[in-house]
Design a protein around this motif. Structure first.
Motif, PDB file in Angstrom:
ATOM      1  N   LEU A  69      -8.167  22.906   4.891  1.00  0.00           N
ATOM      2  CA  LEU A  69      -9.404  23.631   5.170  1.00  0.00           C
ATOM      3  C   LEU A  69     -10.170  22.990   6.317  1.00  0.00           C
ATOM      4  CD1 LEU A  69     -10.567  24.490   1.556  1.00  0.00           C
ATOM      5  CD2 LEU A  69      -9.884  26.118   3.343  1.00  0.00           C
ATOM      6  N   GLY A  70     -10.115  21.670   6.397  1.00  0.00           N
ATOM      7  CA  GLY A  70     -10.659  20.967   7.551  1.00  0.00           C
ATOM      8  C   GLY A  70     -12.153  20.732   7.564  1.00  0.00           C
ATOM      9  N   HIS A  71     -12.874  21.275   6.613  1.00  0.00           N
ATOM     10  CA  HIS A  71     -14.334  21.144   6.620  1.00  0.00           C
ATOM     11  C   HIS A  71     -14.885  20.761   5.245  1.00  0.00           C
ATOM     12  CE1 HIS A  71     -14.577  25.032   4.595  1.00  0.00           C
ATOM     13  NE2 HIS A  71     -13.646  25.432   5.438  1.00  0.00           N
ATOM     14  N   CYS A  72     -14.073  20.090   4.467  1.00  0.00           N
ATOM     15  CA  CYS A  72     -14.443  19.769   3.082  1.00  0.00           C
ATOM     16  C   CYS A  72     -14.394  18.269   2.825  1.00  0.00           C
ATOM     17  CB  CYS A  72     -13.498  20.477   2.128  1.00  0.00           C
ATOM     18  SG  CYS A  72     -13.480  22.255   2.300  1.00  0.00           S
ATOM     19  N   GLU A  95       0.776  10.557   3.434  1.00  0.00           N
ATOM     20  CA  GLU A  95       1.904  11.432   3.796  1.00  0.00           C
ATOM     21  C   GLU A  95       1.528  12.902   3.638  1.00  0.00           C
ATOM     22  OE1 GLU A  95       4.949  10.918   5.227  1.00  0.00           O
ATOM     23  OE2 GLU A  95       4.220   8.881   5.536  1.00  0.00           O
ATOM     24  N   VAL A  96       0.796  13.229   2.578  1.00  0.00           N
ATOM     25  CA  VAL A  96       0.343  14.607   2.377  1.00  0.00           C
ATOM     26  C   VAL A  96      -0.591  15.019   3.507  1.00  0.00           C
ATOM     27  CG1 VAL A  96      -1.162  16.029   0.913  1.00  0.00           C
ATOM     28  CG2 VAL A  96       0.687  14.696  -0.112  1.00  0.00           C
ATOM     29  N   ILE A  97      -1.508  14.134   3.854  1.00  0.00           N
ATOM     30  CA  ILE A  97      -2.451  14.454   4.937  1.00  0.00           C
ATOM     31  C   ILE A  97      -1.716  14.593   6.270  1.00  0.00           C
ATOM     32  CG2 ILE A  97      -4.437  13.586   6.242  1.00  0.00           C
ATOM     33  CD1 ILE A  97      -5.403  12.321   3.547  1.00  0.00           C
ATOM     34  N   GLY A 105      -3.019  21.728  11.584  1.00  0.00           N
ATOM     35  CA  GLY A 105      -3.409  21.221  12.884  1.00  0.00           C
ATOM     36  C   GLY A 105      -3.882  19.777  12.847  1.00  0.00           C
ATOM     37  N   PHE A 106      -3.867  19.188  14.023  1.00  0.00           N
ATOM     38  CA  PHE A 106      -4.264  17.790  14.145  1.00  0.00           C
ATOM     39  C   PHE A 106      -5.729  17.537  13.795  1.00  0.00           C
ATOM     40  CE2 PHE A 106      -0.249  17.570  16.371  1.00  0.00           C
ATOM     41  CZ  PHE A 106       0.246  16.361  15.919  1.00  0.00           C
ATOM     42  N   GLY A 112      -8.998  14.502   7.619  1.00  0.00           N
ATOM     43  CA  GLY A 112      -8.523  14.062   6.311  1.00  0.00           C
ATOM     44  C   GLY A 112      -8.134  12.597   6.306  1.00  0.00           C
ATOM     45  N   MET A 113      -7.472  12.161   7.344  1.00  0.00           N
ATOM     46  CA  MET A 113      -7.028  10.766   7.406  1.00  0.00           C
ATOM     47  C   MET A 113      -8.214   9.814   7.474  1.00  0.00           C
ATOM     48  SD  MET A 113      -3.988   9.538   7.061  1.00  0.00           S
ATOM     49  CE  MET A 113      -2.791  10.693   7.717  1.00  0.00           C
ATOM     50  N   PHE A 114      -9.264  10.209   8.192  1.00  0.00           N
ATOM     51  CA  PHE A 114     -10.442   9.356   8.267  1.00  0.00           C
ATOM     52  C   PHE A 114     -11.159   9.268   6.919  1.00  0.00           C
ATOM     53  CE2 PHE A 114     -10.412  10.391  13.011  1.00  0.00           C
ATOM     54  CZ  PHE A 114      -9.741   9.211  13.326  1.00  0.00           C
ATOM     55  N   VAL A 115     -11.146  10.349   6.163  1.00  0.00           N
ATOM     56  CA  VAL A 115     -11.710  10.302   4.813  1.00  0.00           C
ATOM     57  C   VAL A 115     -10.878   9.359   3.948  1.00  0.00           C
ATOM     58  CG1 VAL A 115     -12.210  11.614   2.708  1.00  0.00           C
ATOM     59  CG2 VAL A 115     -12.779  12.586   4.950  1.00  0.00           C
ATOM     60  N   ALA A 116      -9.556   9.479   4.037  1.00  0.00           N
ATOM     61  CA  ALA A 116      -8.681   8.595   3.260  1.00  0.00           C
ATOM     62  C   ALA A 116      -8.918   7.139   3.626  1.00  0.00           C
ATOM     63  CB  ALA A 116      -7.218   8.974   3.480  1.00  0.00           C
ATOM     64  N   LYS A 117      -9.033   6.871   4.898  1.00  0.00           N
ATOM     65  CA  LYS A 117      -9.275   5.499   5.355  1.00  0.00           C
ATOM     66  C   LYS A 117     -10.556   4.941   4.738  1.00  0.00           C
ATOM     67  CE  LYS A 117      -9.826   2.861   9.643  1.00  0.00           C
ATOM     68  NZ  LYS A 117      -9.807   2.956  11.118  1.00  0.00           N
ATOM     69  N   GLU A 118     -11.597   5.759   4.731  1.00  0.00           N
ATOM     70  CA  GLU A 118     -12.876   5.335   4.152  1.00  0.00           C
ATOM     71  C   GLU A 118     -12.748   5.072   2.640  1.00  0.00           C
ATOM     72  OE1 GLU A 118     -16.926   7.649   2.994  1.00  0.00           O
ATOM     73  OE2 GLU A 118     -16.220   7.939   5.037  1.00  0.00           O
ATOM     74  N   VAL A 119     -12.058   5.969   1.938  1.00  0.00           N
ATOM     75  CA  VAL A 119     -11.866   5.799   0.490  1.00  0.00           C
ATOM     76  C   VAL A 119     -11.086   4.527   0.201  1.00  0.00           C
ATOM     77  CG1 VAL A 119     -10.704   6.749  -1.555  1.00  0.00           C
ATOM     78  CG2 VAL A 119     -12.079   8.251  -0.082  1.00  0.00           C
ATOM     79  N   PHE A 120      -9.990   4.338   0.909  1.00  0.00           N
ATOM     80  CA  PHE A 120      -9.149   3.135   0.673  1.00  0.00           C
ATOM     81  C   PHE A 120      -9.953   1.864   0.928  1.00  0.00           C
ATOM     82  CE2 PHE A 120      -5.252   5.794   2.170  1.00  0.00           C
ATOM     83  CZ  PHE A 120      -5.268   6.509   0.985  1.00  0.00           C
TER      84      PHE A 120
END
Length: 125
Positions: A69-72, A95-97, A105-106, A112-120
């Motif tokens: 979705l890109g905006h959540c 891997e999913v992201i 799209g990129f 999504g990857m930046f959100v994952a990075k923050e969570v980790f």
């Protein structure tokens, strides 16, 4: 209101999202408590209760959808935490992201990857 549906949903929400899920519900109390009730009853009281997919798979699918979705980002943050809470690995989540870069799209994958990075990072502290 189907009380058992609500109770089952609230239990599942707590199992997956813990405090983050409770924070979402509390944030709706002063504007639309019915939305919180619907979140508990439908996704967590009905869909997450079904056979066919385990919680890890359901959370990875949710991470994929929210990434696409890109905006959540706030919801993605909650569900990346939820995925980790039910036993998904950071590698599986990234891997999913990454996979979503092909279909969404990129920009969506980067968000999504930046959100994952923050969570980790927060979970390491």
């Amino acid at each position: 209101m189907d009380n058992q549906r609500y109770v089952n949903g609230l239990n599942k929400l707590n199992e997956i999202d813990g405090e983050a899920g409770q924070n979402v519900l509390k944030s709706l109390n002063d504007i639309c408590p019915d939305l919180a009730k619907y979140i508990i009853e439908y996704p967590f009281g009905d869909i997450y209760q079904r056979d066919g997919l385990d919680l890890r798979t359901r959370e990875l699918v949710t991470v994929a959808a929210l990434t696409a979705l890109g905006h959540c980002q706030p919801q993605l943050n909650v569900h990346i935490n939820g995925a980790l809470n039910v036993g998904c690995t950071p590698k599986a989540i990234t891997e999913v992201i990454l996979q979503m870069s092909v279909y969404a799209g990129f920009p969506a994958s980067l968000n999504g990857m930046f959100v994952a990075k923050e969570v980790f990072k927060l979970r390491e502290e």
